[in-house]
Design a protein around this motif. Structure first.
Motif, PDB file in Angstrom:
ATOM      1  N   LYS A   1      -2.758  -5.546  13.359  1.00  0.00           N
ATOM      2  CA  LYS A   1      -2.561  -6.197  14.138  1.00  0.00           C
ATOM      3  C   LYS A   1      -1.544  -4.634  14.906  1.00  0.00           C
ATOM      4  CE  LYS A   1       1.683  -9.566  16.460  1.00  0.00           C
ATOM      5  NZ  LYS A   1       2.012  -9.853  15.849  1.00  0.00           N
ATOM      6  N   HIS A   2      -0.744  -4.359  14.264  1.00  0.00           N
ATOM      7  CA  HIS A   2       0.716  -3.249  15.361  1.00  0.00           C
ATOM      8  C   HIS A   2      -1.249  -1.718  14.915  1.00  0.00           C
ATOM      9  CE1 HIS A   2       3.335  -6.195  13.394  1.00  0.00           C
ATOM     10  NE2 HIS A   2       3.833  -5.576  14.520  1.00  0.00           N
ATOM     11  N   ASN A   3      -1.782  -2.050  15.193  1.00  0.00           N
ATOM     12  CA  ASN A   3      -2.810  -0.832  15.149  1.00  0.00           C
ATOM     13  C   ASN A   3      -2.132   0.286  14.096  1.00  0.00           C
ATOM     14  OD1 ASN A   3      -3.492  -1.905  17.995  1.00  0.00           O
ATOM     15  ND2 ASN A   3      -2.050  -1.164  18.816  1.00  0.00           N
ATOM     16  N   ARG A   4      -1.899   0.213  13.499  1.00  0.00           N
ATOM     17  CA  ARG A   4      -1.756   1.125  12.144  1.00  0.00           C
ATOM     18  C   ARG A   4      -2.885   0.977  11.391  1.00  0.00           C
ATOM     19  NH1 ARG A   4       3.540  -1.009  12.494  1.00  0.00           N
ATOM     20  NH2 ARG A   4       3.076  -2.595  11.095  1.00  0.00           N
ATOM     21  N   LEU A   5      -4.339   0.127  11.175  1.00  0.00           N
ATOM     22  CA  LEU A   5      -4.941   0.026  10.363  1.00  0.00           C
ATOM     23  C   LEU A   5      -6.263  -0.100  11.348  1.00  0.00           C
ATOM     24  CD1 LEU A   5      -5.117  -2.100   6.894  1.00  0.00           C
ATOM     25  CD2 LEU A   5      -6.838  -2.464   8.488  1.00  0.00           C
ATOM     26  N   ASN A   6      -7.480   0.087  10.859  1.00  0.00           N
ATOM     27  CA  ASN A   6      -8.629   0.611  12.018  1.00  0.00           C
ATOM     28  C   ASN A   6      -9.777  -0.359   9.977  1.00  0.00           C
ATOM     29  OD1 ASN A   6     -10.796   0.809  13.113  1.00  0.00           O
ATOM     30  ND2 ASN A   6     -11.246   2.376  12.735  1.00  0.00           N
ATOM     31  N   TYR A   7     -10.177  -1.658  10.252  1.00  0.00           N
ATOM     32  CA  TYR A   7     -11.125  -1.565   9.491  1.00  0.00           C
ATOM     33  C   TYR A   7     -12.761  -1.318  10.257  1.00  0.00           C
ATOM     34  CZ  TYR A   7     -14.870  -5.627   8.557  1.00  0.00           C
ATOM     35  OH  TYR A   7     -15.812  -6.487   8.063  1.00  0.00           O
TER      36      TYR A   7
ATOM     37  N   PHE B   1     -11.746   0.711   5.386  1.00  0.00           N
ATOM     38  CA  PHE B   1     -10.484   1.023   6.154  1.00  0.00           C
ATOM     39  C   PHE B   1      -9.603   2.137   6.532  1.00  0.00           C
ATOM     40  CE2 PHE B   1      -8.265  -1.779   2.625  1.00  0.00           C
ATOM     41  CZ  PHE B   1      -7.208  -1.075   2.854  1.00  0.00           C
ATOM     42  N   LYS B   2      -9.475   2.412   7.587  1.00  0.00           N
ATOM     43  CA  LYS B   2      -8.458   3.831   7.454  1.00  0.00           C
ATOM     44  C   LYS B   2      -7.011   3.281   7.980  1.00  0.00           C
ATOM     45  CE  LYS B   2      -9.774   7.213  10.244  1.00  0.00           C
ATOM     46  NZ  LYS B   2      -9.998   8.215  11.051  1.00  0.00           N
ATOM     47  N   TRP B   3      -6.202   3.182   7.108  1.00  0.00           N
ATOM     48  CA  TRP B   3      -4.766   2.746   6.509  1.00  0.00           C
ATOM     49  C   TRP B   3      -4.221   4.434   7.281  1.00  0.00           C
ATOM     50  CZ3 TRP B   3      -0.962   2.286   3.256  1.00  0.00           C
ATOM     51  CH2 TRP B   3       0.004   1.410   3.387  1.00  0.00           C
ATOM     52  N   LEU B   4      -3.235   4.496   8.227  1.00  0.00           N
ATOM     53  CA  LEU B   4      -1.896   5.485   8.425  1.00  0.00           C
ATOM     54  C   LEU B   4      -2.869   6.332   7.681  1.00  0.00           C
ATOM     55  CD1 LEU B   4       0.585   4.073   5.976  1.00  0.00           C
ATOM     56  CD2 LEU B   4       0.603   4.132   8.465  1.00  0.00           C
ATOM     57  N   ASN B   5      -4.209   5.921   9.402  1.00  0.00           N
ATOM     58  CA  ASN B   5      -5.401   7.681   9.021  1.00  0.00           C
ATOM     59  C   ASN B   5      -5.983   8.137   7.885  1.00  0.00           C
ATOM     60  OD1 ASN B   5      -5.171   7.844  12.628  1.00  0.00           O
ATOM     61  ND2 ASN B   5      -2.807   9.316  11.913  1.00  0.00           N
ATOM     62  N   LYS B   6      -5.336   7.169   7.418  1.00  0.00           N
ATOM     63  CA  LYS B   6      -6.125   7.955   5.335  1.00  0.00           C
ATOM     64  C   LYS B   6      -7.490   6.494   5.406  1.00  0.00           C
ATOM     65  CE  LYS B   6      -3.197  11.368   5.023  1.00  0.00           C
ATOM     66  NZ  LYS B   6      -3.578  12.664   5.819  1.00  0.00           N
ATOM     67  N   ILE B   7      -8.720   6.652   4.677  1.00  0.00           N
ATOM     68  CA  ILE B   7      -9.909   6.203   4.376  1.00  0.00           C
ATOM     69  C   ILE B   7      -9.785   5.710   3.070  1.00  0.00           C
ATOM     70  CG2 ILE B   7     -12.347   5.431   4.341  1.00  0.00           C
ATOM     71  CD1 ILE B   7     -12.772   7.332   7.062  1.00  0.00           C
TER      72      ILE B   7
ATOM     73  N   GLY C   1       0.766  -1.426  -0.371  1.00  0.00           N
ATOM     74  CA  GLY C   1      -0.201  -0.373   0.048  1.00  0.00           C
ATOM     75  C   GLY C   1       0.594   1.192   0.201  1.00  0.00           C
ATOM     76  N   GLU C   2       0.163   2.716  -0.302  1.00  0.00           N
ATOM     77  CA  GLU C   2       1.081   4.190  -0.637  1.00  0.00           C
ATOM     78  C   GLU C   2      -0.348   4.512  -0.105  1.00  0.00           C
ATOM     79  OE1 GLU C   2       3.898   3.826  -4.137  1.00  0.00           O
ATOM     80  OE2 GLU C   2       2.181   2.384  -4.662  1.00  0.00           O
ATOM     81  N   ILE C   3       0.036   5.838   0.212  1.00  0.00           N
ATOM     82  CA  ILE C   3      -0.584   7.292  -0.038  1.00  0.00           C
ATOM     83  C   ILE C   3       0.343   8.139  -1.290  1.00  0.00           C
ATOM     84  CG2 ILE C   3      -0.497   8.639   1.588  1.00  0.00           C
ATOM     85  CD1 ILE C   3      -1.683   6.474   2.927  1.00  0.00           C
ATOM     86  N   LYS C   4      -0.944   8.401  -1.559  1.00  0.00           N
ATOM     87  CA  LYS C   4      -0.903   9.452  -2.911  1.00  0.00           C
ATOM     88  C   LYS C   4      -1.875  10.086  -2.527  1.00  0.00           C
ATOM     89  CE  LYS C   4       0.269   9.790  -7.361  1.00  0.00           C
ATOM     90  NZ  LYS C   4       0.093   8.894  -8.642  1.00  0.00           N
ATOM     91  N   ASN C   5      -1.192  12.051  -2.804  1.00  0.00           N
ATOM     92  CA  ASN C   5      -1.821  12.930  -2.785  1.00  0.00           C
ATOM     93  C   ASN C   5      -3.485  13.080  -1.251  1.00  0.00           C
ATOM     94  OD1 ASN C   5      -0.468  14.370  -5.709  1.00  0.00           O
ATOM     95  ND2 ASN C   5      -1.988  12.688  -6.099  1.00  0.00           N
ATOM     96  N   GLY C   6      -2.263  12.392  -0.071  1.00  0.00           N
ATOM     97  CA  GLY C   6      -3.212  12.196   1.044  1.00  0.00           C
ATOM     98  C   GLY C   6      -4.212  10.801   0.798  1.00  0.00           C
ATOM     99  N   ALA C   7      -4.353  10.102  -0.063  1.00  0.00           N
ATOM    100  CA  ALA C   7      -4.981   9.144  -0.097  1.00  0.00           C
ATOM    101  C   ALA C   7      -4.286   7.792  -0.373  1.00  0.00           C
ATOM    102  CB  ALA C   7      -6.144   8.743  -1.307  1.00  0.00           C
ATOM    103  N   VAL C   8      -5.330   6.601   0.264  1.00  0.00           N
ATOM    104  CA  VAL C   8      -4.519   5.013   0.045  1.00  0.00           C
ATOM    105  C   VAL C   8      -4.704   4.689  -0.911  1.00  0.00           C
ATOM    106  CG1 VAL C   8      -4.750   2.687   0.976  1.00  0.00           C
ATOM    107  CG2 VAL C   8      -4.717   4.578   2.804  1.00  0.00           C
ATOM    108  N   THR C   9      -4.141   3.825  -1.961  1.00  0.00           N
ATOM    109  CA  THR C   9      -3.773   3.437  -3.389  1.00  0.00           C
ATOM    110  C   THR C   9      -3.155   1.682  -2.772  1.00  0.00           C
ATOM    111  OG1 THR C   9      -1.629   4.803  -3.490  1.00  0.00           O
ATOM    112  CG2 THR C   9      -3.282   5.524  -4.381  1.00  0.00           C
ATOM    113  N   GLY C  10      -4.010   1.037  -3.261  1.00  0.00           N
ATOM    114  CA  GLY C  10      -2.585  -0.704  -3.372  1.00  0.00           C
ATOM    115  C   GLY C  10      -3.678  -1.010  -2.311  1.00  0.00           C
TER     116      GLY C  10
END
Length: 338
Positions: free
Chosen positions: A249-255, A271-277, A228-237
């Motif tokens: 498991k490491h509390n970086r992703l919220n289902y 989901f929200k990953w690294l505070n991006k939905i 996964g990547e963050i591009k222009n403030g959005a999750v891609t991949g």
């Protein structure tokens, strides 16, 4: 009088320049890379604009992506038929001895439009250490922390990381799934005869870096699809269940809930990953890393029409969407189940 004429002419030139600048800004992808259609403009910058033939001229350069069918005009026919892929992938599915039967805590259904978190618990209950100790799983998990998630920042691919990539390739190519895949590729002329040729092809597709932004080598097929990547403030991949498990498991992703469920463990979820939905991502839960690599790589190599790799596993229908990096068409831009 001549002074007034010159002043008027100067004003007209300035207005024309401003108008031209406005037209240019209205027809490019500067600050417009998005997953949505923007009706204010005549050209678009979203991933599906290739399908509708309405992309801005600089869409690929600024936003990346492009179906494999867009790589060149007059492209040859796909290198394998749907029937051939069905036979191969059904065989690979049955040969996947490392596939896992998961007990997921799906909880509530949601929608792409809702930003509400409809779940109170994690998606994964637990994952046995016995599973994660398998060679292909163990070497896969090591790779997940090798990447800078933000597009535009160069990837420092150290020798230690390259060694980890090689360990993963060694592990998966020893499996029945990848042995069958290699045999198919050789029959179709997709790869050279040696095992070194096979590993080099996989390495180039998945791990060799390329640029998604600013001309720096900031991405790879493996990073985009599996990590996964963050591009222009959005999750891609981020289309892989092991990465989902690891980040949760490491509390970086919220289902945040599921959107649809299909056969053979395919789930569309939010989901929200690294505070991006991410409003929706399709992930197949349970297949081994080698099966994911085998199917996605084969779909990429056969050069399917419109980037749509269509096949069956037994009677269940599937479509994998594949994209090439347009400047390095031997490398995977993206590949995922639709």
């Amino acid at each position: 009088m001549w002074g007034r004429v010159l002043l008027t002419a100067s004003l007209l030139v300035t207005l024309c320049q401003l108008s031209a600048t406005k037209r240019v800004l209205a027809h490019n992808c500067v600050n417009r890379c998005s997953t949505i259609v923007d009706q204010r403009y005549n050209c678009q910058c979203n991933p599906r604009c290739h399908q509708y033939n309405n992309c801005c001229p600089d869409k690929v350069r600024l936003c990346g992506g492009g179906p494999s069918s867009q790589t060149r005009p007059g492209r040859p026919a796909p290198k394998a038929t749907r029937a051939e892929l069905t036979t191969l992938f059904t065989s690979l599915w049955n040969a996947d001895v490392n596939r896992v039967q998961l007990n997921l805590n799906l909880q509530s259904q949601t929608s792409t439009k809702s930003n509400a978190d409809t779940t109170s618990q994690s998606l994964f209950n637990t994952l046995s250490s016995r599973i994660l100790s398998k060679p292909t799983y163990k070497t896969f998990m090591v790779l997940l922390n090798n990447y800078e998630h933000n597009v535009g920042r160069v990837e420092d691919r150290s020798q230690a990381e390259k060694n980890e990539e090689n360990a993963f390739l060694n592990a998966i190519t020893a499996t029945p799934v990848m042995k069958k895949t290699r045999d198919f590729w050789k029959r179709k002329g997709l790869v050279g005869p040696s095992m070194t040729d096979f590993k080099n092809k996989l390495r180039e597709m998945w791990f060799d870096t390329y640029s998604r932004s600013r001309g720096v080598k900031d991405s790879s097929g493996f990073e985009h699809v599996f990590v996964g990547e963050i591009k222009n403030g959005a999750v891609t991949g981020l289309h892989n269940w092991l990465q989902f498990y690891n980040e949760e498991k490491h509390n970086r992703l919220n289902y945040m809930g599921w959107i649809y469920k299909r056969k053979r463990g395919i789930i569309g979820l939010k989901f929200k990953w690294l505070n991006k939905i991410k409003s929706i991502s399709t992930i197949q839960f349970g297949p081994s890393p080698e099966l994911d690599i085998a199917i996605l790589s084969t779909c990429f190599l056969i050069n399917p029409a419109n980037g749509n790799c269509q096949f069956n596993i037994d009677s269940d229908k599937f479509t994998v969407k594949v994209y090439k990096d347009t400047r390095s068409p031997s490398k995977i831009g993206s590949a995922f189940l639709q």
